[in-house]
Scaffold this active site. Structure first.
Site, PDB file in Angstrom:
ATOM      1  N   VAL A 117      72.397  38.653  19.535  1.00  0.00           N
ATOM      2  CA  VAL A 117      72.226  38.110  20.892  1.00  0.00           C
ATOM      3  C   VAL A 117      73.533  37.475  21.383  1.00  0.00           C
ATOM      4  CG1 VAL A 117      70.948  36.479  22.341  1.00  0.00           C
ATOM      5  CG2 VAL A 117      69.753  37.729  20.528  1.00  0.00           C
TER       6      VAL A 117
ATOM      7  N   VAL B 159      60.793  33.164  24.573  1.00  0.00           N
ATOM      8  CA  VAL B 159      59.486  33.826  24.652  1.00  0.00           C
ATOM      9  C   VAL B 159      59.635  35.208  25.263  1.00  0.00           C
ATOM     10  CG1 VAL B 159      57.120  33.643  25.491  1.00  0.00           C
ATOM     11  CG2 VAL B 159      58.413  31.575  25.012  1.00  0.00           C
TER      12      VAL B 159
ATOM     13  N   GLY C  85      61.667  37.821  24.893  1.00  0.00           N
ATOM     14  CA  GLY C  85      62.966  38.423  25.223  1.00  0.00           C
ATOM     15  C   GLY C  85      63.300  38.401  26.701  1.00  0.00           C
TER      16      GLY C  85
ATOM     17  N   ILE D 215      61.601  39.321  29.240  1.00  0.00           N
ATOM     18  CA  ILE D 215      60.524  39.184  30.233  1.00  0.00           C
ATOM     19  C   ILE D 215      60.536  37.778  30.828  1.00  0.00           C
ATOM     20  CG2 ILE D 215      58.059  39.423  30.676  1.00  0.00           C
ATOM     21  CD1 ILE D 215      57.838  41.061  28.115  1.00  0.00           C
TER      22      ILE D 215
ATOM     23  N   ASP E 151      55.996  33.964  14.419  1.00  0.00           N
ATOM     24  CA  ASP E 151      56.814  34.168  15.620  1.00  0.00           C
ATOM     25  C   ASP E 151      55.929  34.117  16.874  1.00  0.00           C
ATOM     26  OD1 ASP E 151      59.468  35.444  16.834  1.00  0.00           O
ATOM     27  OD2 ASP E 151      57.796  36.624  17.588  1.00  0.00           O
TER      28      ASP E 151
ATOM     29  N   LYS F 282      55.614  31.249  20.118  1.00  0.00           N
ATOM     30  CA  LYS F 282      55.633  31.626  21.536  1.00  0.00           C
ATOM     31  C   LYS F 282      54.349  31.170  22.228  1.00  0.00           C
ATOM     32  CE  LYS F 282      58.613  35.559  20.468  1.00  0.00           C
ATOM     33  NZ  LYS F 282      58.639  36.948  19.997  1.00  0.00           N
TER      34      LYS F 282
ATOM     35  N   GLY G 187      65.654  42.154  20.946  1.00  0.00           N
ATOM     36  CA  GLY G 187      66.883  42.959  21.027  1.00  0.00           C
ATOM     37  C   GLY G 187      68.003  42.167  21.673  1.00  0.00           C
TER      38      GLY G 187
END
Ligand code: HSE
Length: 429
Positions: A16, A133, A135, A137, A202, A206, A305
């Site tokens: 990232v 939360v 990626g 979106i 994970d 979130k 990603g």
């Protein structure tokens, strides 16, 4: 436009971080125009300085993250290290030295968001974490800002791409869990140690963040009921298909019907194929938000990603820089409702229970009686017999989780019940 640049420190330069640095460089002019001042990457803290990083100016790289956040001339710290420490101390130190913070750290925000928000407020700084939360979106800002005038009642979604990939493979190929996990690992979706994804940690982090923001209350990861997908079998998927459903690992945050409490949970669940979440394939994420005035909203996209997560980080960077220039801060923590988080036993939903039973007269009546005694109403029963044994699939009407647990406990006591093969919640109807 102001010519003096806003200075940015980047903590972490992995998948990232390197994408954030790259976009900051290649899109520098656009970012400056949108912010109203140039943004300059002033330092990049890494653990392994010798690693080759294409496009990263070597003179910016340091191993001393503490010194970087203490410099005093840093306007914004971007934290993409992950984990609790040293990220928490570095973020707190950044606030103390006048910087605002953009973080992608779901584990930290879900564990300690309240304290971090308080530290940001004390120092007149911003704490933004859209990338924590799902990626790319947009979810945190829509909930925090766009829906701030509405009343959100439910957030239901697929917030973990790795597990969605595994379940999608199991559904499309009939593969078992291990086989699908192996494929996810081979393709780079699952990490070498997939525990955080497959055990639901994970997604639970979130869910905690989403529930807190949606219901204006405090929810930590410890408040979230969590079940992973390691127990989901090919038989469960086949059974879901027979019911016109598929299995998804869902994060579900709900306001109780009386409005006096909330629940947050992560577990595998059957959802009807007609539900929009059923068509979320591969490693994509999607989140349904239900509110009083807006009705149903759906957010869909890549949830992980380097590049998608960097998109969310950079959106936050622009917002935080704009706030800095305006001499203001954006929205902080909103936890005024102070709604308690109810235990899983209070959750009301439907259940799909698969039992192995003796195939003889009276068994069905015995099983039905146990359900009735615990106040759990049966919707459908399907039985398939073979050689004196039978597989019995019971789907219930809505019932409290505690009542269902007692029912299953009592079923296990019956001599005629050889085993409870699976219990799965049915959602989205
Ligand atoms: N490992 C996560 C996923 C992405 O598979 O969706 C980071 O939260």
């Amino acid at each position: 436009m102001r010519t003096r640049p806003l200075k940015v420190a980047l903590l972490g330069c992995g998948v990232v971080g390197s994408e954030v640095a790259r976009i900051m460089t290649t899109h520098a002019d656009d970012l400056a125009a949108r912010i109203g001042a140039p943004v300059e990457l002033a330092g990049i803290a890494v653990r392994r300085p010798d690693k080759v990083r294409d496009g990263i100016p070597a003179e910016l790289v340091t191993t001393d993250a503490t010194a970087l956040v203490k410099r005093g001339d840093i306007d914004v710290v971007i934290e993409v290290i992950g984990g609790i420490e040293p990220a928490r101390t570095l973020i707190t130190t950044a606030f103390e030295h006048g910087a605002s913070v953009v973080s992608a750290n779901k584990a930290l925000v879900a564990a300690d968001g309240a304290a971090l928000h308080a530290a940001a407020q004390r120092h007149g700084a911003d704490l933004y974490y859209e990338a924590a939360v799902a990626g790319a979106i947009p979810l945190v800002r829509p909930l925090r800002e766009s829906l701030a005038g509405d009343k959100v009642n439910r957030v239901l979604g697929i917030v973990n791409g790795t597990t969605n990939f595994i379940l999608d493979k199991m559904d499309s190929s009939g593969a078992g869990y291990s086989e699908a996990l192996d494929e996810a690992t081979a393709l780079g979706y699952a990490e070498a140690d997939p525990t955080a994804d497959v055990e639901g940690f994970d997604a639970a982090a979130k869910a905690a963040i989403l529930a807190g923001i949606a219901f204006h209350t405090r929810v930590t990861i410890d408040d979230v009921h969590r079940e992973g997908l390691t127990e989901v079998t090919a038989a469960d998927i086949a059974s879901a298909k027979r019911m016109g459903c598929t299995v998804k690992l869902l994060a579900i945050c709900e306001r109780a019907a009386d409005g006096a409490s909330v629940t947050a949970r992560v577990h595998p669940a059957m959802i009807p194929l007609s539900h929009p979440l059923a068509s979320v394939r591969e490693a994509y994420n999607a989140v349904f938000v239900e509110s009083d005035a807006a009705g149903q909203l759906m957010f869909y996209g890549p949830g992980a990603g380097g590049s998608p997560t960097a998109s969310a980080v950079l959106g936050d960077l622009v917002a935080v820089c704009r706030n800095k220039l305006a001499g203001a801060t954006g929205p902080g923590e909103s936890a005024y409702t102070r709604l308690p988080v109810s235990p899983m036993g209070d959750v009301v939903t439907r259940y799909h229970i698969s039992l192995d039973v003796a195939d003889k007269s009276g068994v069905l009546a015995q099983v039905a009686t146990v359900f009735a005694e615990h106040g759990v109403s049966i919707d459908t029963v399907r039985q398939q017999g073979k050689d004196g044994e039978a597989s019995l699939v019971v789907v219930t009407h809505r019932a409290a989780d505690a009542a269902l647990s007692s029912t299953v406990g009592a079923l296990r006591e019956l001599d005629t019940v050889r085993g409870v093969a699976s219990i799965m919640r049915v959602e989205g109807e």
